[in-house]
Every structure is written in structure tokens, then in C-alpha cells.
Design a protein around this motif. Structure first.
Motif, short mmCIF file in Angstrom:
data_model
loop_
_atom_site.label_atom_id
_atom_site.label_comp_id
_atom_site.label_asym_id
_atom_site.label_seq_id
_atom_site.Cartn_x
_atom_site.Cartn_y
_atom_site.Cartn_z
N GLY A 141 36.98 -0.44 62.82
CA GLY A 141 37.96 0.65 62.91
C GLY A 141 39.14 0.37 63.83
O GLY A 141 40.05 1.19 63.95
N GLU A 185 43.87 -5.69 54.93
CA GLU A 185 44.71 -4.73 54.19
C GLU A 185 46.07 -5.36 53.90
O GLU A 185 46.92 -5.45 54.78
CB GLU A 185 44.88 -3.49 55.07
CG GLU A 185 45.07 -2.19 54.33
CD GLU A 185 45.05 -1.02 55.31
OE1 GLU A 185 46.06 -0.84 56.03
OE2 GLU A 185 44.02 -0.33 55.39
N LYS A 209 30.32 5.83 50.50
CA LYS A 209 30.22 6.48 51.83
C LYS A 209 30.15 5.45 52.96
O LYS A 209 30.31 5.78 54.12
CB LYS A 209 28.98 7.39 51.89
CG LYS A 209 29.03 8.56 50.93
CD LYS A 209 27.99 9.63 51.25
CE LYS A 209 26.56 9.17 50.99
NZ LYS A 209 26.26 8.97 49.56
N GLU A 210 29.88 4.18 52.62
CA GLU A 210 29.78 3.12 53.64
C GLU A 210 31.16 2.73 54.15
O GLU A 210 32.09 2.54 53.36
CB GLU A 210 29.08 1.88 53.06
CG GLU A 210 27.58 2.02 52.96
CD GLU A 210 26.86 1.72 54.27
OE1 GLU A 210 27.52 1.32 55.24
OE2 GLU A 210 25.64 1.91 54.30
N THR A 211 31.29 2.56 55.46
CA THR A 211 32.55 2.11 56.06
C THR A 211 32.44 0.61 56.32
O THR A 211 31.46 0.17 56.93
CB THR A 211 32.81 2.84 57.39
OG1 THR A 211 32.74 4.25 57.15
CG2 THR A 211 34.17 2.49 57.97
N PRO A 212 33.43 -0.17 55.89
CA PRO A 212 33.34 -1.62 56.14
C PRO A 212 33.48 -1.95 57.63
O PRO A 212 34.16 -1.24 58.36
CB PRO A 212 34.50 -2.19 55.33
CG PRO A 212 35.46 -1.07 55.15
CD PRO A 212 34.64 0.19 55.15
N ARG A 219 38.12 -5.02 57.51
CA ARG A 219 39.01 -4.69 56.38
C ARG A 219 40.30 -5.50 56.49
O ARG A 219 41.03 -5.39 57.49
CB ARG A 219 39.31 -3.20 56.34
CG ARG A 219 40.39 -2.81 55.34
CD ARG A 219 40.39 -1.33 55.04
NE ARG A 219 39.35 -1.01 54.06
CZ ARG A 219 39.00 0.23 53.73
NH1 ARG A 219 39.55 1.26 54.34
NH2 ARG A 219 38.08 0.45 52.81
N PHE A 268 31.14 -5.82 54.96
CA PHE A 268 30.29 -4.80 55.58
C PHE A 268 29.36 -5.38 56.64
O PHE A 268 29.04 -6.57 56.63
CB PHE A 268 29.48 -4.08 54.48
CG PHE A 268 30.36 -3.27 53.55
CD1 PHE A 268 30.59 -1.93 53.79
CD2 PHE A 268 30.98 -3.88 52.47
CE1 PHE A 268 31.42 -1.19 52.95
CE2 PHE A 268 31.82 -3.15 51.64
CZ PHE A 268 32.04 -1.81 51.88
N TRP A 294 41.35 -4.96 60.25
CA TRP A 294 40.59 -3.98 61.02
C TRP A 294 39.19 -4.52 61.27
O TRP A 294 38.58 -5.10 60.39
CB TRP A 294 40.47 -2.66 60.24
CG TRP A 294 41.79 -2.07 59.85
CD1 TRP A 294 42.53 -2.35 58.73
CD2 TRP A 294 42.55 -1.09 60.58
NE1 TRP A 294 43.70 -1.62 58.72
CE2 TRP A 294 43.74 -0.83 59.84
CE3 TRP A 294 42.34 -0.40 61.78
CZ2 TRP A 294 44.69 0.08 60.27
CZ3 TRP A 294 43.30 0.51 62.21
CH2 TRP A 294 44.46 0.74 61.45
N ASP A 319 37.12 -5.91 51.82
CA ASP A 319 36.22 -5.24 52.77
C ASP A 319 34.95 -6.07 52.93
O ASP A 319 34.38 -6.54 51.94
CB ASP A 319 35.82 -3.84 52.25
CG ASP A 319 36.98 -2.85 52.30
OD1 ASP A 319 37.99 -3.15 52.97
OD2 ASP A 319 36.88 -1.78 51.66
N TRP A 338 28.49 -2.38 49.62
CA TRP A 338 29.77 -2.40 48.91
C TRP A 338 29.77 -1.48 47.69
O TRP A 338 30.82 -1.13 47.17
CB TRP A 338 30.13 -3.83 48.51
CG TRP A 338 29.00 -4.57 47.84
CD1 TRP A 338 28.69 -4.56 46.51
CD2 TRP A 338 28.01 -5.38 48.48
NE1 TRP A 338 27.56 -5.33 46.28
CE2 TRP A 338 27.13 -5.84 47.47
CE3 TRP A 338 27.79 -5.77 49.80
CZ2 TRP A 338 26.04 -6.67 47.75
CZ3 TRP A 338 26.71 -6.59 50.07
CH2 TRP A 338 25.85 -7.04 49.07
#
Length: 374
Positions: free
Chosen positions: A78, A21, A13-16, A19, A41, A75, A39, A9
């Protein structure tokens, strides 16, 4: 070699993995979830913590696919899963009741979901044996649920939930049915299993100690909103509101008004004729702004004689809570305010320094408390 701290967190650069929203959920006129964005992870053990009715279970049910958001998006890896049915999500949910089949053995309970996937027998057997080893249930494989203990049933439910290797496992008050000692032991087992499998766990609980023990991060909820998300130590040591300070652990709250006396240092006026209290704070307060000083009882020292301390108050011991390893002294000050001080019981109780009705002094440093605006 130093161990890398797990904190995705903090890495932009880390993508959860998950998410939320701007998610809102309404039931008629009632707003259960109010514009939540968060978010989570991969490989996290994430806790949703709050009192009954705060919205934590609704948030989890939306993640599992049992409720759909009124507004906003969810999400997962993705993909927008807001309308995806539960059986099409790489998600499994473990309920408080465990929901085991009473007529099936432990082995058969774990295999149940794999059989529905129509996997071949060898693959099912290998996976079930792997889950039995992971949860240390090999000896109980042939037993029925009623022939094993509550803690073992909890591990069967966990093994069954993990058998299909979900990306995400949701745990709804999973330890609620266990007694205190077993619950404590099982908390560490859960953490161990989560680390070994690398599965992302999201747990719903109203038990602050449970959340603080198992979670990498805790989201404290109130009335459908997340009021603070942080690591357990920061939630405890650096609460951002009186609500969080009060909800997590034991705390003294002293209300007053703040006046700056130097860089990041404030004097708190808190009662007529009393000397001001001194506190350090990185938050800035305007002259005369209402504030609350939150001090944990273990940071308050108790003395028989007046100490040479920056913050010191006098009072009388009203009550003593003996907790075995600790004693909490409830001290009533002249204005009627109760301040709690905690001491480790390093000596036998018969040799305790203070008792009921004793006049005592309490003291704490200028960095012991957290100065809060709300």
C-alpha cells in the motif's frame, strides 16, 4: 478435509502486496520496460521469465530500489516505493554470485545483516540458529564459504537474505551457477523454504523449467512487456500467443487459415492438396483468418500404419533425440515441414519400434493443439 487452493489472484477481495502501475523505464532512447502493470500477492512465488534483454532484471531492480521508474508507480504493502532507497524497503535481494564474505564463517555470514541492525546477541544467535535449521546447514556453521559446495553456498546466501524476515525476497538467477542435477534438487528446496517462511519470493530466470517448477505464477516477458501471466500449467497448456507457445517447452507450429465448421470447431487449410486439419478453439476466428496451430510433441502419436484419426499426416523420420525416458522423433512431411512426436521409452532402446528413414504416420486429436491468432 480438502486443501484450499492458493490462488489469491482469482479473488477480487484480495489486495496485492506489490502493484506495478503503468511502469515504464527508459535508459536514454532505449525503453527497457514498456508500460507494465502487474499485481503480485503475499506468499506468492512469482517468476519473471524471458530471454536475455527482455527487461526482467530491470523490473526486479526497480522493485529492489536500484533503479527508479521513468513513469508509473510501484506499490508495496500500500506504500508508493518508487523513490524509497533500497535500505529503507522491507525487501532483500539475493544475487547470482551469492556475494558471501569469504573471511567469515557460515554462521557469521548469516548474522552479518542482523548485527548491522544492532540487535542483542541472544536474538541474533536465536535467529541464526533458526535459519541454519531451515536451510539444513547446522553442521556447516563454522566453515568458511570455500569449504562448502556450491549448493550449500546458495543456501547460506538464502539464509542470510531471510534472516531479517523481509516481506519480499528477490532472487536474480539464483541457481545459474549450479550444475543441472543440483539445480533440480535446489529448486524443490527453494519451494519448501518459501512455503515454510511464508515470504513472498520474486525470481528472475531465463530457464523455463526452473520457472515452471518453482512458481505459483509465471510472467513471460518480451521486449520490455509482459506478454502473458498465468499458472505454469496454463502457460504450457493454454499459451495466448505463438511467442509464449514457442518459448515454453517444445512445440510444433503449423501455420494456415481457419474456417468454422461448427461451434468452436475449425478446419485449418495449411498446404496445397492436403486435407485440412481440425481443431477446437474457444477463441473465435473469422473466415479465412490466418492462424497458427501449436501442438506439443507429447500429444502427437506415431504409427507404422495409417491410423483412423481426425488429424493424420505422413512423413519420414529424419532424426531421433534420445533423452533416456523419452524419444523425440523429427518427422519430415512431404512439403518439407518437420513435425515432432514424443514417445515414452517404456521398452529398452534395442526394441524401439521406429528408426531413421522409416515412413510413419503421425496423428493427434482435435483438442490436442491450441489455435492462435498471433
Amino acid at each position: 478435509m480438502p486443501q484450499t487452493v492458493f490462488a489469491p489472484w482469482d479473488d477480487p477481495k484480495e489486495t496485492p502486496l506489490i502493484r506495478f502501475e503503468g511502469v515504464t523505464k527508459r535508459f536514454g532512447d532505449f525503453t527497457a520496460i514498456d508500460n507494465v502493470s502487474v499485481d503480485i500477492f503475499a506468499r506468492e512465488f512469482f517468476a519473471l521469465l524471458g530471454p536475455s534483454g527482455c527487461g526482467k532484471t530491470t523490473l526486479m531492480r526497480m522493485l529492489g530500489g536500484f533503479e527508479t521508474p521513468t513513469e508509473g508507480k510501484i506499490w508495496l504493502g500500500g506504500q508508493d516505493i518508487g523513490r524509497t532507497p533500497p535500505n529503507k524497503r522491507p525487501v532483500n535481494m539475493m544475487f547470482q554470485s551469492y556475494a558471501l564474505f569469504p573471511h567469515l564463517s557460515v554462521w557469521e555470514n548469516i548474522a552479518f545483516g542482523l548485527r548491522r541492525e544492532r540487535l542483542d546477541k541472544d536474538k541474533i544467535a536465536a535467529r541464526v540458529e533458526e535459519m541454519l535449521r531451515l536451510t539444513r546447514l547446522q553442521r556447516f556453521a563454522k566453515r568458511k564459504p570455500h569449504q562448502i559446495s556450491g549448493g550449500q553456498r546458495q543456501r547460506v546466501a538464502l539464509a542470510r537474505s531471510l534472516a531479517k524476515a523481509p516481506k519480499l525476497l528477490l532472487l536474480d538467477e539464483p541457481l545459474g551457477a549450479l550444475d543441472a542435477k543440483l539445480r533440480q534438487d535446489t529448486q524443490f528446496e527453494l519451494v519448501d523454504i518459501q512455503e515454510k517462511t511464508g515470504t513472498t519470493f520474486v525470481i528472475v530466470t531465463h530457464d523455463q523449467e526452473e520457472a515452471m517448477t518453482v512458481a505459483t505464477r509465471v510472467a513471460v516477458m518480451d521486449e520490455g512487456r509482459i506478454v502473458q501471466i498465468s499458472t505454469p500449467d496454463k502457460i504450457y497448456e493454454e499459451p495466448q500467443s505463438v511467442y509464449v507457445a514457442d518459448f515454453i517447452g517444445d512445440v510444433n507450429i503449423i501455420e494456415g487459415t481457419a474456417s468454422a465448421t461448427g461451434p468452436e470447431t475449425y478446419a485449418i487449410t495449411w498446404g496445397e492438396g492436403r486435407p485440412p486439419l481440425i481443431a477446437q478453439s474457444q477463441r473465435s476466428f473469422s473466415e479465412g483468418q490466418a492462424c497458427s496451430l501449436a501442438i506439443r510433441p507429447e500429444k502427437v502419436a506415431i504409427h507404422a500404419q495409417e491410423p483412423e484419426a481426425l488429424n493424420r499426416v505422413r512423413g519420414k523420420i529424419l532424426d531421433i533425440a534420445y533423452l533416456g525416458n523419452l524419444s523425440t522423433y523429427h518427422v519430415e512431411l512431404a512439403g518439407g515441414q518437420i513435425v515432432k512426436a514424443q514417445e515414452a521409452n517404456t521398452r529398452r532402446i534395442a526394441r524401439r519400434s521406429f528408426t531413421w528413414e522409416d515412413e510413419v504416420w503421425l496423428s493427434w486429436s482435435d483438442t490436442a493443439g491450441v489455435l492462435l491468432a498471433e
